[in-house]
Scaffold this active site. Sequence first.
Site, PDB file in Angstrom:
ATOM      1  N   THR A 165      58.048  36.179 -91.956  1.00 34.61           N
ATOM      2  CA  THR A 165      58.967  36.339 -92.896  1.00 34.61           C
ATOM      3  C   THR A 165      58.171  36.800 -94.230  1.00 34.61           C
ATOM      4  O   THR A 165      58.424  37.799 -94.985  1.00 34.61           O
ATOM      5  CB  THR A 165      60.089  35.173 -93.105  1.00 34.61           C
ATOM      6  OG1 THR A 165      60.433  34.698 -92.157  1.00 34.61           O
ATOM      7  CG2 THR A 165      60.836  35.541 -94.329  1.00 34.61           C
ATOM      8  N   SER A 208      61.738  37.026 -84.401  1.00 34.13           N
ATOM      9  CA  SER A 208      62.414  36.105 -83.655  1.00 34.13           C
ATOM     10  C   SER A 208      63.048  36.922 -82.510  1.00 34.13           C
ATOM     11  O   SER A 208      62.998  36.741 -81.121  1.00 34.13           O
ATOM     12  CB  SER A 208      63.635  35.543 -84.272  1.00 34.13           C
ATOM     13  OG  SER A 208      63.362  34.111 -84.985  1.00 34.13           O
ATOM     14  N   LYS A 251      72.591  35.235 -84.011  1.00 34.64           N
ATOM     15  CA  LYS A 251      71.443  34.808 -84.305  1.00 34.64           C
ATOM     16  C   LYS A 251      71.215  34.505 -85.711  1.00 34.64           C
ATOM     17  O   LYS A 251      71.677  34.921 -86.732  1.00 34.64           O
ATOM     18  CB  LYS A 251      70.449  36.016 -83.982  1.00 34.64           C
ATOM     19  CG  LYS A 251      68.943  35.843 -84.245  1.00 34.64           C
ATOM     20  CD  LYS A 251      68.256  35.390 -83.004  1.00 34.64           C
ATOM     21  CE  LYS A 251      66.952  34.869 -83.217  1.00 34.64           C
ATOM     22  NZ  LYS A 251      66.951  33.449 -83.485  1.00 34.64           N
ATOM     23  N   LYS A 272      71.354  41.438 -92.276  1.00 39.39           N
ATOM     24  CA  LYS A 272      69.755  41.397 -91.980  1.00 39.39           C
ATOM     25  C   LYS A 272      69.437  42.253 -90.634  1.00 39.39           C
ATOM     26  O   LYS A 272      68.630  43.090 -90.551  1.00 39.39           O
ATOM     27  CB  LYS A 272      68.897  40.143 -91.627  1.00 39.39           C
ATOM     28  CG  LYS A 272      68.565  39.540 -93.206  1.00 39.39           C
ATOM     29  CD  LYS A 272      67.887  38.194 -92.778  1.00 39.39           C
ATOM     30  CE  LYS A 272      68.177  37.157 -93.874  1.00 39.39           C
ATOM     31  NZ  LYS A 272      67.293  36.009 -93.725  1.00 39.39           N
ATOM     32  N   LYS A 319      74.443  31.121 -88.313  1.00 42.17           N
ATOM     33  CA  LYS A 319      73.817  30.076 -89.323  1.00 42.17           C
ATOM     34  C   LYS A 319      74.284  28.759 -89.092  1.00 42.17           C
ATOM     35  O   LYS A 319      75.269  28.505 -88.778  1.00 42.17           O
ATOM     36  CB  LYS A 319      73.750  30.295 -90.630  1.00 42.17           C
ATOM     37  CG  LYS A 319      72.852  29.799 -91.601  1.00 42.17           C
ATOM     38  CD  LYS A 319      71.445  30.543 -91.280  1.00 42.17           C
ATOM     39  CE  LYS A 319      70.402  30.273 -92.473  1.00 42.17           C
ATOM     40  NZ  LYS A 319      69.325  31.455 -92.462  1.00 42.17           N
ATOM     41  N   ASN A 356      58.243  27.421 -95.399  1.00 41.26           N
ATOM     42  CA  ASN A 356      58.094  28.312 -94.432  1.00 41.26           C
ATOM     43  C   ASN A 356      57.668  29.645 -94.883  1.00 41.26           C
ATOM     44  O   ASN A 356      57.099  30.660 -94.153  1.00 41.26           O
ATOM     45  CB  ASN A 356      59.439  28.278 -93.372  1.00 41.26           C
ATOM     46  CG  ASN A 356      59.398  27.069 -92.608  1.00 41.26           C
ATOM     47  OD1 ASN A 356      58.623  26.311 -92.379  1.00 41.26           O
ATOM     48  ND2 ASN A 356      60.714  26.866 -92.243  1.00 41.26           N
TER      49      ASN A 356
HETATM   50  N1  GLU Z   1      66.260  31.427 -90.966  1.00 43.23           N
HETATM   51  C1  GLU Z   1      65.408  32.645 -90.793  1.00 43.23           C
HETATM   52  C2  GLU Z   1      66.348  33.843 -91.852  1.00 43.23           C
HETATM   53  O1  GLU Z   1      66.960  33.105 -92.602  1.00 43.23           O
HETATM   54  C3  GLU Z   1      65.268  33.364 -89.644  1.00 43.23           C
HETATM   55  C4  GLU Z   1      66.352  33.448 -88.560  1.00 43.23           C
HETATM   56  C5  GLU Z   1      66.048  33.808 -87.143  1.00 43.23           C
HETATM   57  O2  GLU Z   1      64.842  33.819 -86.963  1.00 43.23           O
HETATM   58  O3  GLU Z   1      66.919  33.708 -86.425  1.00 43.23           O
HETATM   59  O4  GLU Z   1      65.986  34.869 -91.597  1.00 43.23           O
END
Ligand code: GLU
Length: 418
Positions: free
Chosen positions: A193, A352, A73, A97, A109, A224
């Site tokens: 976030t 998410s 993810k 995370k 990513k 964002n």
């Molecule tokens: N791009 C965001 C992050 O760096 C969210 C990633 C997601 O929701 O999968 O945490």
Amino acid sequence: MSTSLETLNPFRIAQDQIAGAVERLGLPSSVYEFLKEPQRVFSVSIPVRMDDGRLQTFVGLRAQHTDVIGPTKGGVRFHPAVDLDEVKALSIWMTFKCAVLGLPYGGAKGGVICDPQLLSAKEMERLARGYIRAIDPVIGPDIDIPAPDINTNSRLMGYMLDEYRSLHGRNAPGVVTGKPLELGGSRGRISATGRGCAIVVREAADRIGLSLKGARVAVQGFGNVGSHVVRSLQALGCKVVAVADIRGGAYNPDGLDIDELARHAAEHGSVAGMPGTENITPEQFFSLDVEILVPAALENQITAPVAAQIRAQIVAEAANGPTTPRAAALLAARGVLVIPDILASAGGVTVSYFEWVQNTMNFYWPEEEVHEKLERMMVSAFNEIWAMRGEHVTTLRDAAYLAGVRRLAAAMSARGWI
Ligand code: GLU
């Protein structure tokens, strides 16, 4: 070692963080060998028809770090500085995370090397669709689930989902998160976030006896993440005195009017030049007399010389990898409490996850329920990491890596690998 020799390569930094935690926990080196590289890395070329009729080919990347806990993810960023080592590092940080928040995912990513400022809305749409066509064989609701990141948003996620549906001839909303509500997005995702970051700032402030009423805040980034951090911290009683973006900064010691700032940024493409504020340089920004500093932009913004200027009591990393290791050591030595990225920026992926769960059930929660669940998960992760920090007499970052590696190693062991 001089600062100029310090590694700024995010991938090396991520590997060192894993190595340190594996050693400290006394785990076999096979745990490090497995976690030090993404399991899969893809490089794709994406031909895009430009508005003037030319065909331009972009390079896209996707790193899937580990599926030992569940599907991978993580977001997709559109940025000129995207490169393989950055994407690999970001995929590792996503793993951590998810592990710190207890989500049933590993990290991934993606990125496309491009300058969104030079692309029209239609070109961005074709690029987003092209990216999904290119990585289609390696994504899916139970395989790898993209989401927004820098310069990508719910609109682009909608196009990505639509492209996936055309390719597969069936609706599969769980293949991407951060979607528009109309296509199965979750309420509360856009602000998640920023909200998650504010929750852990509140907890950290409580632990060190810092009152948030009137606490001065400076936020780097107004995209964002930054734009919502600002609002959530303001809702907690903080006074946001400075916001910076790539073009400049807006500073007013009496506090900024955030609605005005948002209007100004939408109109002028930057917070800089907002009437009634001082336009500050990045150097001035980081040395402001504030209680709370939130980097919510790119990696490696706080280097050792920058860290020496910081006057805040709390640095909350809403961005991924904003602090270099030397800077982090310096801040720790100076008693600045750093809430690490893998905790402070985990609110987005947590919601998410809620979105993906709602897609699976086809049953959607009211916004309050999303906020409550996010609150509960962020506070419980914070408490766990805070306790580890005390137990291991270490920084919050090291404690978060210890918690993450412990969870990943437990999953490896449950699979009979170690
Ligand atoms: N791009 C965001 C992050 O760096 C969210 C990633 C997601 O929701 O999968 O945490």
